[in-house]
Design an enzyme around this catalytic site. Sequence first.
Site, PDB file in Angstrom:
ATOM      1  N   ASP A 127       6.237 -13.301   4.752  1.00 16.40           N
ATOM      2  CA  ASP A 127       7.045 -12.029   4.125  1.00 16.40           C
ATOM      3  C   ASP A 127       6.134 -11.233   3.741  1.00 16.40           C
ATOM      4  OD1 ASP A 127       9.157 -10.279   4.264  1.00 16.40           O
ATOM      5  OD2 ASP A 127      10.257 -11.429   2.677  1.00 16.40           O
ATOM      6  N   TYR A 129       5.613  -7.069   1.828  1.00 17.57           N
ATOM      7  CA  TYR A 129       6.329  -6.375   0.767  1.00 17.57           C
ATOM      8  C   TYR A 129       5.933  -4.947   0.884  1.00 17.57           C
ATOM      9  CZ  TYR A 129       7.540  -5.834  -4.447  1.00 17.57           C
ATOM     10  OH  TYR A 129       7.854  -5.471  -5.434  1.00 17.57           O
ATOM     11  N   HIS A 134      10.586   0.234  -1.694  1.00 16.64           N
ATOM     12  CA  HIS A 134      11.251  -0.880  -1.939  1.00 16.64           C
ATOM     13  C   HIS A 134      10.542  -1.373  -3.293  1.00 16.64           C
ATOM     14  CE1 HIS A 134      13.342  -4.732  -2.178  1.00 16.64           C
ATOM     15  NE2 HIS A 134      12.270  -5.188  -2.076  1.00 16.64           N
ATOM     16  N   ARG A 143      10.155  -4.253 -14.053  1.00 11.02           N
ATOM     17  CA  ARG A 143       8.975  -4.286 -14.595  1.00 11.02           C
ATOM     18  C   ARG A 143       8.866  -3.059 -15.354  1.00 11.02           C
ATOM     19  NH1 ARG A 143       8.308  -7.634 -10.249  1.00 11.02           N
ATOM     20  NH2 ARG A 143       8.024  -5.707  -8.820  1.00 11.02           N
ATOM     21  N   GLU A 200      18.342  -8.654   2.380  1.00 12.90           N
ATOM     22  CA  GLU A 200      17.153  -7.837   2.475  1.00 12.90           C
ATOM     23  C   GLU A 200      17.035  -7.207   4.073  1.00 12.90           C
ATOM     24  OE1 GLU A 200      14.158  -8.598  -1.220  1.00 12.90           O
ATOM     25  OE2 GLU A 200      13.745  -9.801   0.656  1.00 12.90           O
ATOM     26  N   GLU A 202      15.066  -6.290   6.794  1.00  9.43           N
ATOM     27  CA  GLU A 202      13.686  -6.332   7.471  1.00  9.43           C
ATOM     28  C   GLU A 202      13.797  -6.471   8.731  1.00  9.43           C
ATOM     29  OE1 GLU A 202      11.122  -8.906   5.390  1.00  9.43           O
ATOM     30  OE2 GLU A 202      12.447  -9.152   3.648  1.00  9.43           O
ATOM     31  N   ASP A 234      16.559 -11.477   5.112  1.00 12.90           N
ATOM     32  CA  ASP A 234      15.765 -12.205   4.080  1.00 12.90           C
ATOM     33  C   ASP A 234      16.666 -12.466   3.035  1.00 12.90           C
ATOM     34  OD1 ASP A 234      14.075 -13.715   2.712  1.00 12.90           O
ATOM     35  OD2 ASP A 234      12.940 -12.043   2.097  1.00 12.90           O
ATOM     36  N   ARG A 238      19.252 -13.507  -6.055  1.00 10.60           N
ATOM     37  CA  ARG A 238      18.392 -12.509  -7.239  1.00 10.60           C
ATOM     38  C   ARG A 238      18.400 -13.128  -8.610  1.00 10.60           C
ATOM     39  NH1 ARG A 238      15.499  -9.492  -3.951  1.00 10.60           N
ATOM     40  NH2 ARG A 238      16.511  -8.076  -2.656  1.00 10.60           N
ATOM     41  N   GLN A 241      15.875 -15.834  -8.251  1.00  6.33           N
ATOM     42  CA  GLN A 241      14.665 -15.701  -7.969  1.00  6.33           C
ATOM     43  C   GLN A 241      13.926 -15.054  -9.419  1.00  6.33           C
ATOM     44  OE1 GLN A 241      14.498 -12.072  -5.494  1.00  6.33           O
ATOM     45  NE2 GLN A 241      12.592 -11.469  -5.650  1.00  6.33           N
ATOM     46  N   TYR A 245      10.453 -16.718 -10.287  1.00  7.45           N
ATOM     47  CA  TYR A 245       9.450 -16.156  -9.685  1.00  7.45           C
ATOM     48  C   TYR A 245       7.920 -16.140 -10.248  1.00  7.45           C
ATOM     49  CZ  TYR A 245       9.106 -11.130 -11.000  1.00  7.45           C
ATOM     50  OH  TYR A 245       8.811 -10.127 -11.518  1.00  7.45           O
ATOM     51  N   LYS A 254      14.725 -17.583  -2.321  1.00  7.08           N
ATOM     52  CA  LYS A 254      14.461 -17.128  -0.721  1.00  7.08           C
ATOM     53  C   LYS A 254      14.397 -18.036   0.233  1.00  7.08           C
ATOM     54  CE  LYS A 254      12.831 -12.706  -1.946  1.00  7.08           C
ATOM     55  NZ  LYS A 254      13.382 -11.548  -1.373  1.00  7.08           N
ATOM     56  N   THR A 258      16.982 -17.528   6.396  1.00 10.29           N
ATOM     57  CA  THR A 258      16.433 -16.119   6.741  1.00 10.29           C
ATOM     58  C   THR A 258      17.266 -15.983   8.049  1.00 10.29           C
ATOM     59  OG1 THR A 258      14.524 -16.573   5.855  1.00 10.29           O
ATOM     60  CG2 THR A 258      14.401 -14.840   7.321  1.00 10.29           C
ATOM     61  N   GLU A 364      19.255  -2.656  -4.926  1.00  6.87           N
ATOM     62  CA  GLU A 364      18.812  -1.173  -5.002  1.00  6.87           C
ATOM     63  C   GLU A 364      20.024  -0.412  -4.603  1.00  6.87           C
ATOM     64  OE1 GLU A 364      15.643  -2.601  -1.872  1.00  6.87           O
ATOM     65  OE2 GLU A 364      14.983  -0.474  -2.549  1.00  6.87           O
TER      66      GLU A 364
HETATM   67  O1  LIG Z   1       9.556  -7.063  -6.559  1.00  3.17           O
HETATM   68  C1  LIG Z   1       9.832  -7.998  -7.028  1.00  3.17           C
HETATM   69  O2  LIG Z   1       9.689  -8.491  -7.888  1.00  3.17           O
HETATM   70  C2  LIG Z   1      10.407  -8.785  -5.837  1.00  3.17           C
HETATM   71  C3  LIG Z   1      10.449  -8.232  -4.406  1.00  3.17           C
HETATM   72  C4  LIG Z   1      11.247  -9.140  -3.431  1.00  3.17           C
HETATM   73  O3  LIG Z   1      12.109  -9.789  -3.667  1.00  3.17           O
HETATM   74  C5  LIG Z   1      11.078  -8.636  -2.083  1.00  3.17           C
HETATM   75  C6  LIG Z   1      10.349  -9.513  -1.090  1.00  3.17           C
HETATM   76  O4  LIG Z   1      10.869 -10.603  -0.655  1.00  3.17           O
HETATM   77  C7  LIG Z   1       9.382  -8.720  -0.304  1.00  3.17           C
HETATM   78  C8  LIG Z   1      10.130  -7.804   0.558  1.00  3.17           C
HETATM   79  O5  LIG Z   1      11.341  -8.098   0.971  1.00  3.17           O
HETATM   80  O6  LIG Z   1       9.760  -6.468   0.254  1.00  3.17           O
HETATM   81 CA   LIG Z   2      11.714 -10.123   1.779  1.00  2.03          CA
HETATM   82 MG   LIG Z   3      14.362 -15.661   3.227  1.00  2.00          MG
END
Ligand SMILES: O=C(O)/C=C/C(=O)CC(=O)CC(=O)O
Ligand SMILES: [Ca+2]
Ligand SMILES: [Mg+2]
Length: 417
Positions: A127, A129, A134, A143, A200, A202, A234, A238, A241, A245, A254, A258, A364
């Site tokens: 996957d 990004y 996004h 962040r 998500e 996608e 996806d 959250r 995650q 992560y 995740k 999917t 979002e």
């Molecule tokens: O920016 C983050 O910390 C997390 C990002 C995601 O969860 C997104 C990911 O799975 C990738 C995407 O779908 O763009």
């Molecule tokens: Ca994703």
């Molecule tokens: Mg997934």
Amino acid sequence: MKSFIDVAPESHFPIQNLPYGVFSRSGEDARHIGVAIGDYVLDLSAVKDLIDGPTISQHRDVFDAAVLNPLMALPKAAWTETRASLQKILSSDEAVLRDNAELRARALVPQASVTMHLPASIGDYTDFYSSREHATNLGTMFRDASNPLLPNWLHIPVGYHGRASSVIVSGQDIRRPRGQTRPKDDEPPVFGPSRLLDFELEMAFFVGQGNPLGEPIPIEKAQDHIFGMVVMNDWSARDIQKWEYVPLGPFLGKNFGTSISPWVVTMDALAPFTVPNPVQDPVPLPYLRHEDPYSFDINLSVAIAPEGKEGKVVTNSNLKHMYWTMKQQLAHHTINGCNAQPGDLLGSGTISGKTPDSYGSMIELSWRGTKEIDLGEGEVRKFLKDNDTVIMSGFCQGEGFRVGFGECRSKLLPALE
Ligand SMILES: O=C(O)/C=C/C(=O)CC(=O)CC(=O)O
Ligand SMILES: [Ca+2]
Ligand SMILES: [Mg+2]
């Protein structure tokens, strides 16, 4: 171009599309490869002798397979020959199927009567990004709002390795995962059902012919290895995650599931909907550079249907918003010698547009749970509730026809006790 089969203008499956899928007939276990045409599936094992061309005529056994991998593994010429043959067989001025009632009865099956299966045996799922919007939104929330993109983002199509075993086809339900979260930053973690379950929006592409281990796919050849696309959800927990992560990326937040749409729309069918690539500044390193357009105008939507209620559209986005192209993603994925294989699934990353009504996830849309998403009839959401059904869809608008993906639909079941 017109088929002898009636196809409504808003159908996703006119003769200009002919996406591939794997289906079984009602009451039968046997899986067959077919293409969607209007409200029917054309069973390719029943018409394989009519599929012609210098490459594909040597490999007609691929149409007897129960997955698309053998067809995907053939050179691109075989895909193009197959598409041309199928368009001919189905066209209004070709008699071979149109005037053969016995063959029509064997080869054309109403879609309403079949069960769809995963189109390929997926060896690996990655996957990316690749939506700047996004990545900017998540960076802002999690962040540094003043500097939301991480320093690598404009130089590398960032991605992570997902979990192929839990990719499911539209129509299959998904269970809310349980896991470890830390709801309060100054208290120990807890265990239980995820409370921040998200979708998500996608798309993903299937790899066609692969590359030998150690030999990258150069960007000039990348399109010869891209078979076709699906819509993908996806699912993302959250809260799981957020706690897990750092520093290795997504894991149990995740990999519980999917969902993908069942019909694989070919790159030949999408070619008329190519649009210019986004401007990339800074210019990427040479192994990621390509001038030819490989971005696509694909309208995307997500609806949420609470139990027993109609789906309400919560976002409209478009694949054309993506910053990194699929050619760049595949060239990057293999530049270190990593071998892609037929049937590998490479996700785009969440597809968010610039405006809040085009964001590709609930985190979002609800801006981390600070706003409500209105579903009508008194229903509001910040994240998904048990028994909500998430319905994603996508199509390209042609003149008087649509090249579409059908639906990617799954219901969220309650967590285990
Ligand atoms: O920016 C983050 O910390 C997390 C990002 C995601 O969860 C997104 C990911 O799975 C990738 C995407 O779908 O763009
Ligand atoms: Ca994703
Ligand atoms: Mg997934």
